[in-house]
Design a protein around this motif. Structure first.
Motif, PDB file in Angstrom:
ATOM      1  N   TRP A 298      17.001 -15.116 -11.756  1.00 40.30           N
ATOM      2  CA  TRP A 298      17.084 -14.503 -12.257  1.00 40.30           C
ATOM      3  C   TRP A 298      15.808 -13.061 -12.083  1.00 40.30           C
ATOM      4  CZ3 TRP A 298      16.129 -19.889 -12.177  1.00 40.30           C
ATOM      5  CH2 TRP A 298      15.088 -19.643 -10.925  1.00 40.30           C
ATOM      6  N   GLY A 299      14.729 -12.093 -12.963  1.00 39.34           N
ATOM      7  CA  GLY A 299      13.952 -11.454 -12.331  1.00 39.34           C
ATOM      8  C   GLY A 299      12.757 -11.638 -13.138  1.00 39.34           C
ATOM      9  N   ILE A 300      11.566 -11.305 -11.905  1.00 38.26           N
ATOM     10  CA  ILE A 300       9.957 -11.303 -12.372  1.00 38.26           C
ATOM     11  C   ILE A 300       9.583  -9.946 -11.998  1.00 38.26           C
ATOM     12  CG2 ILE A 300       8.175 -12.658 -12.480  1.00 38.26           C
ATOM     13  CD1 ILE A 300       9.544 -15.342 -11.216  1.00 38.26           C
ATOM     14  N   VAL A 301       9.682  -9.453 -13.914  1.00 37.39           N
ATOM     15  CA  VAL A 301       8.908  -8.050 -13.434  1.00 37.39           C
ATOM     16  C   VAL A 301       7.240  -8.149 -13.670  1.00 37.39           C
ATOM     17  CG1 VAL A 301       8.851  -5.858 -14.493  1.00 37.39           C
ATOM     18  CG2 VAL A 301      10.238  -7.144 -14.431  1.00 37.39           C
ATOM     19  N   SER A 302       6.551  -7.488 -12.400  1.00 44.96           N
ATOM     20  CA  SER A 302       4.666  -8.137 -11.964  1.00 44.96           C
ATOM     21  C   SER A 302       4.304  -6.794 -12.117  1.00 44.96           C
ATOM     22  CB  SER A 302       4.536  -8.814 -11.876  1.00 44.96           C
ATOM     23  OG  SER A 302       5.241  -8.107 -10.307  1.00 44.96           O
ATOM     24  N   GLY A 303       3.179  -6.523 -12.794  1.00 44.01           N
ATOM     25  CA  GLY A 303       2.340  -4.634 -12.248  1.00 44.01           C
ATOM     26  C   GLY A 303       1.724  -4.226 -13.141  1.00 44.01           C
TER      27      GLY A 303
ATOM     28  N   GLU B 277       0.919  -1.647  -0.032  1.00 43.58           N
ATOM     29  CA  GLU B 277       0.080  -0.070  -0.454  1.00 43.58           C
ATOM     30  C   GLU B 277       0.866   1.321   0.235  1.00 43.58           C
ATOM     31  OE1 GLU B 277      -3.306   2.946  -0.195  1.00 43.58           O
ATOM     32  OE2 GLU B 277      -3.450   0.846  -0.546  1.00 43.58           O
ATOM     33  N   ILE B 278       1.050   1.372   0.562  1.00 46.27           N
ATOM     34  CA  ILE B 278       2.632   2.563   0.889  1.00 46.27           C
ATOM     35  C   ILE B 278       3.462   2.672  -0.442  1.00 46.27           C
ATOM     36  CG2 ILE B 278       5.136   3.648   1.807  1.00 46.27           C
ATOM     37  CD1 ILE B 278       4.829   1.277   4.155  1.00 46.27           C
ATOM     38  N   ALA B 279       3.702   1.132  -1.366  1.00 51.75           N
ATOM     39  CA  ALA B 279       4.286   1.545  -2.907  1.00 51.75           C
ATOM     40  C   ALA B 279       3.380   2.351  -3.656  1.00 51.75           C
ATOM     41  CB  ALA B 279       4.433   0.327  -2.992  1.00 51.75           C
ATOM     42  N   ARG B 280       1.924   1.546  -3.142  1.00 56.87           N
ATOM     43  CA  ARG B 280       0.630   1.673  -4.398  1.00 56.87           C
ATOM     44  C   ARG B 280       0.486   3.720  -3.937  1.00 56.87           C
ATOM     45  NH1 ARG B 280      -2.418  -1.507  -2.666  1.00 56.87           N
ATOM     46  NH2 ARG B 280      -1.937  -2.852  -3.567  1.00 56.87           N
ATOM     47  N   ARG B 281       0.445   4.214  -2.711  1.00 56.28           N
ATOM     48  CA  ARG B 281       0.252   5.530  -2.153  1.00 56.28           C
ATOM     49  C   ARG B 281       1.734   6.668  -3.593  1.00 56.28           C
ATOM     50  NH1 ARG B 281      -1.458   4.044   2.161  1.00 56.28           N
ATOM     51  NH2 ARG B 281       0.372   4.044   2.961  1.00 56.28           N
ATOM     52  N   HIS B 282       2.770   5.865  -3.293  1.00 57.96           N
ATOM     53  CA  HIS B 282       4.318   6.961  -3.234  1.00 57.96           C
ATOM     54  C   HIS B 282       4.547   6.955  -4.994  1.00 57.96           C
ATOM     55  CE1 HIS B 282       3.891   8.661   0.695  1.00 57.96           C
ATOM     56  NE2 HIS B 282       3.466   7.513   0.962  1.00 57.96           N
TER      57      HIS B 282
ATOM     58  N   ASP C 287      -0.987  -4.814  -9.058  1.00 61.68           N
ATOM     59  CA  ASP C 287      -0.949  -3.892  -9.446  1.00 61.68           C
ATOM     60  C   ASP C 287      -0.025  -2.836  -8.931  1.00 61.68           C
ATOM     61  OD1 ASP C 287      -1.914  -3.525  -6.677  1.00 61.68           O
ATOM     62  OD2 ASP C 287      -2.961  -1.253  -6.749  1.00 61.68           O
ATOM     63  N   VAL C 288       0.742  -3.547  -8.167  1.00 58.70           N
ATOM     64  CA  VAL C 288       1.984  -1.641  -8.203  1.00 58.70           C
ATOM     65  C   VAL C 288       2.879  -3.256  -8.839  1.00 58.70           C
ATOM     66  CG1 VAL C 288       3.414  -2.342  -6.226  1.00 58.70           C
ATOM     67  CG2 VAL C 288       1.364  -1.876  -5.729  1.00 58.70           C
ATOM     68  N   PRO C 289       4.393  -2.276  -9.175  1.00 61.11           N
ATOM     69  CA  PRO C 289       5.310  -2.312 -10.205  1.00 61.11           C
ATOM     70  C   PRO C 289       6.009  -2.965  -8.956  1.00 61.11           C
ATOM     71  CG  PRO C 289       5.114  -0.053 -10.567  1.00 61.11           C
ATOM     72  CD  PRO C 289       4.012  -0.599  -9.319  1.00 61.11           C
ATOM     73  N   VAL C 290       7.246  -4.808  -9.230  1.00 60.91           N
ATOM     74  CA  VAL C 290       7.129  -5.601  -8.525  1.00 60.91           C
ATOM     75  C   VAL C 290       8.155  -6.340  -9.843  1.00 60.91           C
ATOM     76  CG1 VAL C 290       8.279  -7.353  -6.658  1.00 60.91           C
ATOM     77  CG2 VAL C 290       5.697  -5.446  -6.925  1.00 60.91           C
ATOM     78  N   VAL C 291       9.671  -6.190  -8.813  1.00 59.78           N
ATOM     79  CA  VAL C 291      11.048  -7.235  -9.767  1.00 59.78           C
ATOM     80  C   VAL C 291      10.932  -8.269  -8.952  1.00 59.78           C
ATOM     81  CG1 VAL C 291      12.620  -7.180 -10.828  1.00 59.78           C
ATOM     82  CG2 VAL C 291      12.127  -4.978 -10.910  1.00 59.78           C
ATOM     83  N   THR C 292      10.533  -9.136  -8.686  1.00 60.00           N
ATOM     84  CA  THR C 292      10.862 -10.765  -7.996  1.00 60.00           C
ATOM     85  C   THR C 292      11.723 -11.173  -9.320  1.00 60.00           C
ATOM     86  OG1 THR C 292       8.433 -11.179  -7.369  1.00 60.00           O
ATOM     87  CG2 THR C 292       9.627 -12.639  -6.773  1.00 60.00           C
TER      88      THR C 292
END
Length: 427
Positions: A272-277, A216-221, A250-255
């Motif tokens: 590896w990296g997985i980009v989602s969002g 939620e912090i990532a979403r807000r900012h 819905d938040v941009p994340v790299v896992t």
């Protein structure tokens, strides 16, 4: 002719003149960006080498490499890489990785509830982390990083002339992050939040509630989340690991993940990296990551064929690994907490513990250096991972066999008593 002039010391291009019969070459000044780079896990080796020269038997509790102890890479993973080499799959691969491996990672991500927008395969998860940060931050930007946390993040940020913006894991709460503190530290130059879950060096596994609050912090900012989940299958006591990308689609994340830890293949250097969002939000960022991947051509081609076998093949090594680690975790927790002046929060995952030196005013660097030189027990000072100011810790790796751990902790207990007594400290 130019060789003769060089011999006579008369060439004044990039080659200096001779002074008193010798070539005068000033010391090469390293780039300023390297001045803040420290890597405590490896730097401590210098002290260990000094102890070895003094004749001490070294007991290594400092390196998170299972293969250095009594663990073995599963044979099917090794055979998959060997088969690829024998089939002459030894040229460059596509810069982002081979299709078979990417699709296996995609299926694994979906099993964890993550919907990938992009996947890129790298030389270990370390390179994925480097790409993700390099493609995101500019000089003067900052990234929220956990203290304690894996020192690679601060090293890369130093290289990029960006700033680590530390948030402190709460020891009294089992090393969980404090979402309120994280949000209070966001400013106009903050670009991302780093999570290491399960955590290195504390062994914490972050709760679903905490992860939702951070999302939620990532979403807000409007921040990117960089989530290091390399230990995701090494969780004890029935706890469950949650991927934040699955909780916040819905938040941009790299896992980040790889073969090093759960699949016992650190020397393969495959991550590896997985980009989602939302695709429209992350598309330019993905292209920047791929520019970096293209510039280095590719990661190891044949070893990528081990990825489908690891992720979708026989998983029978995992229960045995977890049982070994659980026993060693329990021994570590028990013996460390029996040492006067030392306390330790019980690790819930990975294979690290982060005990605290309870005596105020004790320097963890001094404690660790003297421990290594006097006993040969090699651990890493906690300040190399970041810690709350005024506290002192050290990290232990509980990968070694139980008899080695028992010897190490016995030496540690005897040393701690001497260390505190020499300083007139009351435990």
């Amino acid at each position: 002719m130019i060789d003769k002039v060089r011999e006579e010391g008369q060439y004044q291009g990039s080659t200096p003149l001779k002074v008193a019969g010798k070539m005068a070459f000033p010391p090469i000044r390293p780039a300023r960006r390297t001045e803040r780079i420290e890597y405590a896990v490896r730097d401590i080796v210098v002290t260990a080498e000094e102890a070895a020269r003094r004749g001490k038997e070294l007991l290594f509790l400092n390196i998170g490499d299972p293969i250095q102890y009594d663990f073995f890479t599963p044979r099917p993973i090794v055979e998959a890489a060997c088969k690829a080499m024998l089939e002459n799959l030894t040229g460059y691969s596509a810069s982002a990785g081979v299709d078979e491996a990417i699709e296996a990672i995609r299926r694994e991500a979906r099993r964890a509830g993550i919907e990938p927008v992009d996947i890129f395969i790298t030389t270990g998860a370390s390179e994925a982390i480097d790409f993700a940060l390099t493609a995101l931050v500019n000089s003067g930007d900052n990234v929220l990083v956990p203290y304690p946390g894996y020192p690679l993040y601060t090293a890369i940020l130093a290289k990029l002339e960006a700033e680590p913006n530390p948030y402190y894991l709460r020891e009294e709460a089992g090393w969980q992050p404090d979402p309120e503190e994280i949000e209070a530290k966001v400013n106009e130059r903050t670009r991302a939040i780093v999570l290491i879950n399960p955590n290195n060096p504390t062994g914490a596994v972050f709760s679903r509630e905490v992860l939702l609050a951070i999302a939620e912090i990532a979403r807000r900012h409007r921040l990117v989340i960089l989530s290091d989940e390399i230990y995701d299958k090494l969780v004890f006591d029935g706890d469950r690991h949650h991927s934040i990308a699955a909780l916040a689609p819905d938040v941009p994340v790299v896992t980040f993940n790889g073969l090093s830890k759960c699949y016992l293949a650190p020397g393969f250097r495959i991550g590896w990296g997985i980009v989602s969002g939302p695709a429209e939000v992350v598309s330019d960022y993905i292209e920047a990551i791929h520019k970096l991947a293209r510039a280095r051509l590719s990661t190891s081609h044949p070893k990528q064929y081990a990825i489908p076998v690891a992720l979708e093949g026989d998983q029978s090594h995992l229960p045995a690994v977890l049982e070994k680690l659980r026993r060693r975790r329990d021994l570590t927790y028990k013996m460390l907490n029996e040492i006067p002046g030392i306390s330790c929060v019980k690790p819930r995952g990975a294979f690290y513990a982060f005990p605290r030196i309870e005596i105020p005013g004790v320097s963890d660097r001094e404690f660790v250096r003297e421990l290594i030189l006097e006993t040969g027990v090699v651990v890493v000072h906690g300040s190399g991972f970041g810690e709350v100011p005024g506290t002192a810790h050290f990290r232990v790796v509980f990968l070694p066999p139980e008899e080695v751990l028992e010897r190490a902790y016995t030496r540690l207990a005897e040393f701690a008593e001497r260390f505190f007594r020499r300083r007139g400290l009351t435990v």
